[in-house]
Design an enzyme around this catalytic site. Structure first.
Site, PDB file in Angstrom:
ATOM      1  N   HIS A  54      16.313 -15.881 -11.378  1.00 45.49           N
ATOM      2  CA  HIS A  54      17.249 -17.082 -11.229  1.00 45.49           C
ATOM      3  C   HIS A  54      16.437 -18.389 -10.810  1.00 45.49           C
ATOM      4  CE1 HIS A  54      20.315 -19.703 -10.175  1.00 45.49           C
ATOM      5  NE2 HIS A  54      19.809 -19.659  -8.856  1.00 45.49           N
ATOM      6  N   HIS A  78      14.791 -22.760  -3.698  1.00 51.07           N
ATOM      7  CA  HIS A  78      16.003 -23.466  -3.199  1.00 51.07           C
ATOM      8  C   HIS A  78      16.718 -22.115  -2.362  1.00 51.07           C
ATOM      9  CE1 HIS A  78      17.595 -21.617  -7.000  1.00 51.07           C
ATOM     10  NE2 HIS A  78      18.741 -21.523  -6.400  1.00 51.07           N
ATOM     11  N   ASP A  79      16.885 -20.985  -2.794  1.00 51.13           N
ATOM     12  CA  ASP A  79      17.448 -19.992  -2.259  1.00 51.13           C
ATOM     13  C   ASP A  79      16.911 -19.279  -0.997  1.00 51.13           C
ATOM     14  OD1 ASP A  79      19.901 -20.230  -3.279  1.00 51.13           O
ATOM     15  OD2 ASP A  79      19.233 -18.836  -4.912  1.00 51.13           O
ATOM     16  N   GLU A  82      18.323 -19.558   2.666  1.00 50.52           N
ATOM     17  CA  GLU A  82      19.655 -19.372   2.570  1.00 50.52           C
ATOM     18  C   GLU A  82      19.736 -17.796   2.670  1.00 50.52           C
ATOM     19  OE1 GLU A  82      23.627 -19.449  -0.073  1.00 50.52           O
ATOM     20  OE2 GLU A  82      22.306 -21.255  -0.083  1.00 50.52           O
ATOM     21  N   ASP A  83      18.875 -17.356   1.718  1.00 53.13           N
ATOM     22  CA  ASP A  83      18.822 -15.654   1.447  1.00 53.13           C
ATOM     23  C   ASP A  83      17.929 -14.821   2.279  1.00 53.13           C
ATOM     24  OD1 ASP A  83      21.129 -16.351   0.184  1.00 53.13           O
ATOM     25  OD2 ASP A  83      20.115 -16.346  -1.989  1.00 53.13           O
ATOM     26  N   ASP A 143      20.733 -25.493 -10.783  1.00 50.68           N
ATOM     27  CA  ASP A 143      21.054 -24.260 -10.375  1.00 50.68           C
ATOM     28  C   ASP A 143      22.209 -23.743 -10.745  1.00 50.68           C
ATOM     29  OD1 ASP A 143      21.253 -21.892  -8.454  1.00 50.68           O
ATOM     30  OD2 ASP A 143      22.236 -23.365  -6.975  1.00 50.68           O
TER      31      ASP A 143
END
Length: 701
Positions: A54, A78-79, A82-83, A143
Site C-alpha cells: 500500500h 505515512h502509516d 500510526e500502525d 493515500d
C-alpha cells in the site's frame, strides 16, 4: 509469492523515480521503502497482501506526478507512526525533520474512545499541517485514492462509509487545492461504491450510444481542425473524458439520460493566451455559442484558467476548453506544481487556504470538522479585487464579507463598496465574477447591524472582537442606537417603550437592566431585530411547527414561514423582520435578496436547532419530467408511502407530473427524489419553490 510481489513493487518504484530524481535522492527514497518494509513486516491488508504494497503504491502515484524525494519518502512511511512501534523521533533521526513532520501530519489521532471525536481531531490536525506544508494534503489524497481502488475486500457497509467520507471531504479538498485529476478519479470511484445501480445505468447508456457519440465527436474534431488550419493557429485538439462531469450532472439531477448522451467535451491546447482569445472570436463567428466564460483573466477556485465555451451543433452540444499547456497542467495538478504553477493558480489556492486557516481557529475539533464540511459543500461565489486577486466566499456573502476576506483593515474601516465600478451599500450580496473595491475611512468602526447580514465566520469574529473591545458606555450607546434602527420598522423608538415593555424584555432575556440589554446587542449576542419583533409583531400567535423550538434563538418571537419559497427543516435559511413578525425564507429566495438590497437591517441569519426531528412536517413540491397515467400515479403514491412520505396532491400538466409531498426534513426530499428517479427510469425531478397551481415558473435552485 508475497516476497516476489514486494520486490516487483519496489522495482516499479525505482524505475519511476530513476526518470527524474538524482542518484542520492533515489537512494534515500529506496532506503525509506526498506525502512517501511521492516516496520510493517508481518502485517497484511484485509485482502491478505503484504501491507507494504500500500505505501509503495501511494508513493508510485506521487512519483508519477513527479513529487520531490521528501514527499515520496513520507508517503512510504505515512502509516509507520500510526500502525507500528516506530515513532516520529525514529523517523526524524533516520530521514530528517521535514519527512518526520510530513508523516506526523497525515497520522490519525486515537487518544479518545470516541471514534467521531478522533476523526474530527484528525482532520483538524491534517488541516493545520497542510497550512504549514501543502504536501501533507497531497500525500493524504494519494493515500485515499489507493484505498478507494482496493475496497473490494471490505464489507459493503464499510465500503459505502469510506466512499461517502471520500465524497464529502477528500473530493472537494482535492478541488480546493487544484488537484482536479485526482478529484475526478476519486469522484468516479465514489459513485461506483455509493450507488452501483445508478452508476451502471449511466455507464450502460454511454456504452449503448458510443458508436453514435464517436461519430458526432469525429465530426466536431474535423470541423475544429479545419478551423485551426484555415486560421493558421497552432494547437492540438484533445477529446476530453467528460464521463465524470456527466455522472455529476446526472446525480445532481441537472440532466436526464437523453441529454447526457448528447453532450461532448474537447480541450484545445494552444501556445499563448493571445491564441486562446483569437480562436474564441473565430468560434463565435462560426458556431452558435450557448455560453462563454473568460476564466483566464478571472480564474476559478483552485486556480483553473481557461476560456470555456459551449457550442450548439445540429444534434449535440460541445463543451470546449481553450488553454495553454501550463494552464492545462495547473488545472490537473494545482498545488502539486508548487512555484512552477502560474501566479493566478497559486493566488487562488492561497485564497482557499486562508479560508481553511479561519476554520481551525476554533479550539473544538468537532466544530472545526463540521465547519469544514459546511465550507466544502456550501455553494460558493468567487469575486476579485481590482488587481485580479481571487476571493472565494459562500453564496450570499456581502461586501462586508469580502472586505474582511481581503484584510482586517478594510473590514474594520469599510464605509462603502464599488461593485463593477458602481457605488453600492456594504450589505449588497455579491455574485460570481464581480470586481469589488472597498471604500474606507480610518475613523470608521464596524457597525453591529452588519452582524444581521454577514455570511462568513471570519467577518463575524472580527466584528465581535472590535465591539467587545469598546468600553461599557460606548457599548451601551451603540446597542441603543442599533435597537432604535430596528424599532423604526414599527415606527417606534426606545423613548416609546413603556415600563411594562422594558420589564417584558428584561424577563425574556433574564437581565437586570436596560444597559445590559444594550450591551448584548452591541457585542452581537442579541440581534436588535429579535427584540423589536418580540415587542411589536402584529400577530403574536406562533404559527406552525412550534417554530420557536425549531429555530435557534427565537424563543418568545413570532415566527412564520415564507410562502414564496416554503423552507423545509434542513434548508439553509435566513430571517426577514416584518411588521407581521419574523419570516423564515430559504437563503437564496429571490424575495429575500430583493429585501436585502432595500432594507439590509431587516435581514438576519438563522439556524435550525436540529435537522433530525421526526415530529414535525412540511410540504414540498416536486415536478417530474414525465406525464403519468392513472396506474403510474397510483404507483407513485404507493412508492411515496412506502418511503414514509405523505402525498397531498398529484396532477398532470403540460406533459409533466406535479406532486405535493409531506416530509420531515430536507434529507427526506433528497431520498424520495433519488428513489423515484431509480423507479421510473431516471427522469429529471425538480423541487419547486411553490405549488404548481400558484405558478408554474417558480423553481427553487
Amino acid at each position: 509469492m508475497p516476497g516476489a510481489e514486494v520486490s516487483q513493487a519496489k522495482q516499479q518504484l525505482k524505475v519511476i523515480v530513476d526518470a527524474y530524481l538524482n542518484e542520492s535522492e533515489v537512494e534515500r527514497v529506496l532506503a525509506a521503502c526498506d525502512y517501511a518494509d521492516i516496520a510493517h513486516d508481518g502485517i497484511t491488508r484485509k485482502s491478505g497482501e503484504p501491507y507494504i504494497l500500500h505505501p509503495i503504491a501511494v508513493s508510485c502515484i506521487l512519483a508519477h506526478m513527479r513529487l520531490d524525494a521528501e514527499t515520496l519518502m513520507a508517503a512510504l512511511l505515512h502509516d509507520v507512526i500510526e500502525d507500528t512501534d516506530f515513532s516520529k523521533e525514529d523517523i526524524k533521526e533516520k530521514f530528517g525533520l521535514t519527512v518526520a513532520e510530513l508523516v506526523d501530519g497525515v497520522t490519525k489521532l486515537s487518544h479518545s474512545s470516541d471514534k467521531e471525536y478522533n476523526k474530527a481531531a484528525s482532520f483538524r490536525k491534517i488541516l493545520q499541517a497542510t497550512l504549514q506544508d501543502p504536501r501533507v494534503i497531497i500525500i493524504k489524497l494519494a493515500d485515499r485514492y489507493h484505498n478507494m481502488t482496493t475496497l473490494e475486500s471490505l464489507r459493503p457497509d464499510k465500503r459505502a462509509r469510506i466512499a461517502q467520507e471520500t465524497f464529502d471531504v477528500f473530493v472537494p479538498m482535492a478541488r480546493l487545492v487544484g488537484m482536479n485529476e485526482m478529484a475526478d478519479n476519486l469522484e468516479h470511484l465514489c459513485y461506483q461504491n455509493l450507488d452501483l445501480d445508478m452508476f451502471n445505468n449511466v455507464q450502460e447508456a454511454l456504452l449503448e450510444t458510443k458508436p453514435k457519440r464517436c461519430e458526432y465527436q469525429a465530426l466536431w474534431e474535423k470541423n475544429l481542425t479545419a478551423l485551426l488550419q484555415q486560421n493558421q493557429i497552432s494547437g492540438r485538439i484533445k477529446k476530453k473524458n467528460n464521463n465524470i462531469e456527466l455522472l455529476r450532472h446526472f446525480v445532481k439531477n441537472d440532466i436526464d439520460l437523453q441529454e447526457l448522451t448528447h453532450s461532448h467535451a474537447f480541450e484545445i491546447i494552444l501556445q499563448s493566451i493571445a491564441d486562446c482569445d483569437n480562436l474564441a472570436e473565430i468560434l463565435k463567428e462560426h458556431f452558435q455559442v450557448l455560453s462563454y466564460q473568460d476564466h483566464i483573466r478571472r480564474p476559478l477556485p483552485g486556480g483553473n484558467q481557461s476560456l470555456m465555451l459551449r457550442l450548439k451543433g445540429e444534434k449535440t452540444t460541445l463543451s470546449l476548453t481553450l488553454q495553454t499547456e501550463l494552464m492545462r497542467k495547473a488545472a490537473r495538478y494545482g498545488v502539486v506544481l508548487g512555484e512552477n504553477a502560474p501566479q493566478a493558480c497559486r493566488s487562488a489556492i492561497q485564497a482557499s487556504m486562508q479560508n481553511l486557516n479561519v476554520l481551525i481557529d476554533s479550539s473544538c475539533a468537532k466544530t472545526t470538522f463540521n465547519d469544514l464540511l459546511d465550507y466544502l459543500h456550501q455553494e460558493k461565489i468567487w469575486v476579485y479585487t481590482p488587481h485580479g486577486q481571487l476571493h472565494e466566499l459562500p453564496q450570499g456573502a456581502t461586501a462586508v464579507d469580502f472586505a474582511y476576506s481581503a484584510s482586517l483593515f478594510l473590514g474594520n474601516h469599510a464605509v462603502g463598496a464599488k461593485i463593477n465600478g458602481e457605488t453600492k451599500p456594504l450589505s449588497t450580496p455579491l455574485v460570481s465574477g464581480q470586481v469589488i473595491e472597498i471604500i474606507t475611512d480610518v475613523l470608521a468602526t464596524p457597525n453591529p447591524d452588519w452582524l444581521s447580514f454577514i455570511n462568513t465566520q471570519k467577518a463575524r469574529r472580527a466584528i465581535q472582537n472590535i465591539l467587545r473591545d469598546q468600553d461599557v458606555e460606548e457599548q451601551q450607546l451603540v446597542g441603543e442606537q442599533a435597537l432604535n434602527r430596528a424599532l423604526k420598522l414599527f415606527h417606534r423608538s426606545t423613548d416609546d417603550l413603556t415600563e411594562d415593555d422594558w420589564l417584558d424584555l428584561l424577563e425574556w432575556r433574564h437581565l437586570d437592566s436596560k444597559n445590559r440589554l444594550f450591551q448584548q446587542i452591541a457585542v452581537g449576542d442579541l440581534l436588535p431585530q429579535l427584540v423589536a419583533n418580540h415587542l411589536f409583531a402584529q400577530d403574536q400567535s406562533i404559527e406552525d411547527h412550534n417554530s420557536d423550538r425549531l429555530i435557534q434563538g427565537t424563543e418568545g418571537v413570532d415566527v412564520k414561514y415564507a410562502h414564496c419559497c416554503n423552507p423545509v427543516l434542513g434548508d439553509p435559511i435566513q430571517g426577514h423582520l416584518s411588521r407581521r413578525g419574523l419570516i423564515v425564507h430559504r437563503a437564496r429566495c429571490h424575495n429575500l435578496l430583493h429585501e436585502q438590497h432595500l432594507h439590509p437591517e431587516n435581514i438576519m441569519p438563522l439556524q435550525w436547532s436540529s435537522e433530525d426531528l421526526d415530529d414535525v412536517s412540511f410540504t414540498a413540491y416536486l415536478c417530474i419530467d414525465m406525464e403519468m397515467d392513472d396506474e403510474q400515479i397510483s404507483d407513485l403514491i404507493y412508492q411515496c408511502r412506502k418511503a414514509k412520505t405523505g402525498v397531498e396532491m398529484v396532477r398532470n400538466y403540460d406533459h409533466k407530473t406535479y406532486v405535493n409531498i409531506v416530509v420531515n426534513n430536507r434529507k427526506q426530499i433528497a431520498q424520495i427524489i433519488r428513489d423515484l428517479r431509480m423507479h421510473y427510469g431516471f427522469p429529471r425531478i425538480t423541487r419547486l419553490a411553490i405549488p404548481m397551481n400558484m405558478t408554474e415558473a417558480s423553481i427553487a435552485s
